[in-house]
Design a protein around this motif. Sequence first.
Motif, PDB file in Angstrom:
ATOM      1  N   LEU A  37       0.843  40.383  13.827  1.00 11.43           N
ATOM      2  CA  LEU A  37       1.804  40.430  12.989  1.00 11.43           C
ATOM      3  C   LEU A  37       2.203  41.987  12.699  1.00 11.43           C
ATOM      4  O   LEU A  37       1.284  42.877  12.543  1.00 11.43           O
ATOM      5  N   PRO A  38       3.574  42.320  12.637  1.00 10.26           N
ATOM      6  CA  PRO A  38       3.872  43.632  12.277  1.00 10.26           C
ATOM      7  C   PRO A  38       3.318  44.006  10.790  1.00 10.26           C
ATOM      8  O   PRO A  38       3.146  43.148   9.886  1.00 10.26           O
ATOM      9  N   THR A  39       2.667  45.246  10.815  1.00  7.41           N
ATOM     10  CA  THR A  39       1.908  45.499   9.467  1.00  7.41           C
ATOM     11  C   THR A  39       2.772  45.375   8.403  1.00  7.41           C
ATOM     12  O   THR A  39       2.174  44.802   7.251  1.00  7.41           O
ATOM     13  N   SER A  40       4.113  45.661   8.236  1.00  2.00           N
ATOM     14  CA  SER A  40       5.022  45.408   7.133  1.00  2.00           C
ATOM     15  C   SER A  40       5.059  44.051   6.563  1.00  2.00           C
ATOM     16  O   SER A  40       5.481  43.789   5.452  1.00  2.00           O
ATOM     17  N   GLU A  41       4.815  43.082   7.503  1.00  2.00           N
ATOM     18  CA  GLU A  41       4.744  41.496   7.130  1.00  2.00           C
ATOM     19  C   GLU A  41       3.567  41.135   6.552  1.00  2.00           C
ATOM     20  O   GLU A  41       3.608  39.751   6.291  1.00  2.00           O
ATOM     21  N   PHE A  42       2.430  41.819   6.429  1.00  2.00           N
ATOM     22  CA  PHE A  42       1.136  41.039   5.847  1.00  2.00           C
ATOM     23  C   PHE A  42       1.309  40.213   4.545  1.00  2.00           C
ATOM     24  O   PHE A  42       1.157  39.221   4.349  1.00  2.00           O
ATOM     25  N   GLU A  43       1.864  41.187   3.567  1.00  2.00           N
ATOM     26  CA  GLU A  43       2.042  40.377   2.375  1.00  2.00           C
ATOM     27  C   GLU A  43       3.036  39.124   2.166  1.00  2.00           C
ATOM     28  O   GLU A  43       2.773  38.048   1.784  1.00  2.00           O
ATOM     29  N   SER A  44       3.948  39.229   3.044  1.00  2.00           N
ATOM     30  CA  SER A  44       5.098  38.067   3.163  1.00  2.00           C
ATOM     31  C   SER A  44       4.223  37.147   3.850  1.00  2.00           C
ATOM     32  O   SER A  44       4.404  36.046   3.481  1.00  2.00           O
ATOM     33  N   PHE A  45       3.810  37.236   4.851  1.00  2.00           N
ATOM     34  CA  PHE A  45       3.200  35.942   5.514  1.00  2.00           C
ATOM     35  C   PHE A  45       2.001  35.595   4.837  1.00  2.00           C
ATOM     36  O   PHE A  45       1.448  34.374   4.932  1.00  2.00           O
ATOM     37  N   HIS A  46       0.835  36.477   4.089  1.00  2.00           N
ATOM     38  CA  HIS A  46      -0.215  35.949   3.525  1.00  2.00           C
ATOM     39  C   HIS A  46       0.408  34.968   2.467  1.00  2.00           C
ATOM     40  O   HIS A  46      -0.329  33.724   2.334  1.00  2.00           O
ATOM     41  N   GLY A  47       1.268  35.447   1.597  1.00  2.00           N
ATOM     42  CA  GLY A  47       1.619  34.680   0.464  1.00  2.00           C
ATOM     43  C   GLY A  47       2.442  33.417   0.980  1.00  2.00           C
ATOM     44  O   GLY A  47       2.486  32.369   0.571  1.00  2.00           O
ATOM     45  N   GLY A  48       3.322  33.575   1.819  1.00  2.00           N
ATOM     46  CA  GLY A  48       3.986  32.551   2.617  1.00  2.00           C
ATOM     47  C   GLY A  48       3.291  31.325   3.105  1.00  2.00           C
ATOM     48  O   GLY A  48       3.448  30.278   2.893  1.00  2.00           O
ATOM     49  N   TRP A  49       2.237  31.776   3.862  1.00  2.00           N
ATOM     50  CA  TRP A  49       1.305  30.506   4.135  1.00  2.00           C
ATOM     51  C   TRP A  49       0.528  29.986   3.193  1.00  2.00           C
ATOM     52  O   TRP A  49       0.265  28.545   3.178  1.00  2.00           O
ATOM     53  N   ILE A  50       0.311  30.529   2.312  1.00  2.00           N
ATOM     54  CA  ILE A  50      -0.505  30.289   1.083  1.00  2.00           C
ATOM     55  C   ILE A  50       0.550  29.020   0.445  1.00  2.00           C
ATOM     56  O   ILE A  50       0.042  27.666   0.322  1.00  2.00           O
ATOM     57  N   ALA A  51       1.455  29.564   0.259  1.00  2.00           N
ATOM     58  CA  ALA A  51       2.427  28.635  -0.296  1.00  2.00           C
ATOM     59  C   ALA A  51       2.928  27.281   0.615  1.00  2.00           C
ATOM     60  O   ALA A  51       3.021  26.355   0.064  1.00  2.00           O
ATOM     61  N   THR A  52       3.115  27.489   1.757  1.00  2.00           N
ATOM     62  CA  THR A  52       3.469  26.760   2.781  1.00  2.00           C
ATOM     63  C   THR A  52       2.120  25.654   2.692  1.00  2.00           C
ATOM     64  O   THR A  52       2.462  24.422   2.819  1.00  2.00           O
ATOM     65  N   PHE A  53       0.978  25.939   2.584  1.00  2.00           N
ATOM     66  CA  PHE A  53      -0.237  25.002   2.791  1.00  2.00           C
ATOM     67  C   PHE A  53      -0.219  24.097   1.538  1.00  2.00           C
ATOM     68  O   PHE A  53      -0.504  23.047   1.584  1.00  2.00           O
ATOM     69  N   GLU A  54       0.245  24.889   0.252  1.00  2.00           N
ATOM     70  CA  GLU A  54       0.517  23.909  -0.857  1.00  2.00           C
ATOM     71  C   GLU A  54       1.055  22.946  -0.450  1.00  2.00           C
ATOM     72  O   GLU A  54       1.270  21.779  -1.117  1.00  2.00           O
ATOM     73  N   GLN A  55       2.555  23.193  -0.183  1.00  2.00           N
ATOM     74  CA  GLN A  55       3.485  22.145   0.219  1.00  2.00           C
ATOM     75  C   GLN A  55       3.177  21.177   1.259  1.00  2.00           C
ATOM     76  O   GLN A  55       3.457  19.831   0.902  1.00  2.00           O
ATOM     77  N   LEU A  56       2.425  21.423   2.139  1.00  2.00           N
ATOM     78  CA  LEU A  56       1.879  20.324   3.283  1.00  2.00           C
ATOM     79  C   LEU A  56       0.851  19.611   2.287  1.00  2.00           C
ATOM     80  O   LEU A  56       0.767  18.366   2.239  1.00  2.00           O
ATOM     81  N   ALA A  57      -0.095  20.265   1.433  1.00  2.00           N
ATOM     82  CA  ALA A  57      -1.199  19.494   0.773  1.00  2.00           C
ATOM     83  C   ALA A  57      -0.342  18.368  -0.343  1.00  2.00           C
ATOM     84  O   ALA A  57      -0.839  17.144  -0.197  1.00  2.00           O
TER      85      ALA A  57
END
Length: 147
Positions: A119-139
Amino acid sequence: MNETVTVVVQRVMPAPPEVVFDEWLDPEALEEWMCPNPVRVVDVTVEARVGGTVRFDVDDSGTSVLISGQFLTIDRPRLLRFTWSNSNWEDPTRASIVNVTFDPVGTDETLMSIEHSLLPTSEFESFHGGWIATFEQLAARLESAVP
């Protein structure tokens, strides 16, 4: 310099590996849980074969974003690997790699782990938070489907 980062997120899902794995290849399911709200997936293309296309047309608060990639590995129900590019990245041709593993926990749960690398370095926060939220939605989706 093209520095990259890797995001790793894990969560126990309330369903067996086969069920959780299949959610990743079901376009209707993906429209429901992929991408953290309020971002919405408006269209999904899944060609579930190695070399096949995976594509999400996304509405991010009125901005259209195209996420596209190709399947590298489809090993049901253990492993899913695909490339991922975002049309709104500084270099939209840059491909990151998504690696999702599904490990059984007991009889009817799955430890789902994602490793999103290059991932581009600038995208870390966006994707880290994004995947956590996405996993919540799948659960939440899987919990509501439990009889």
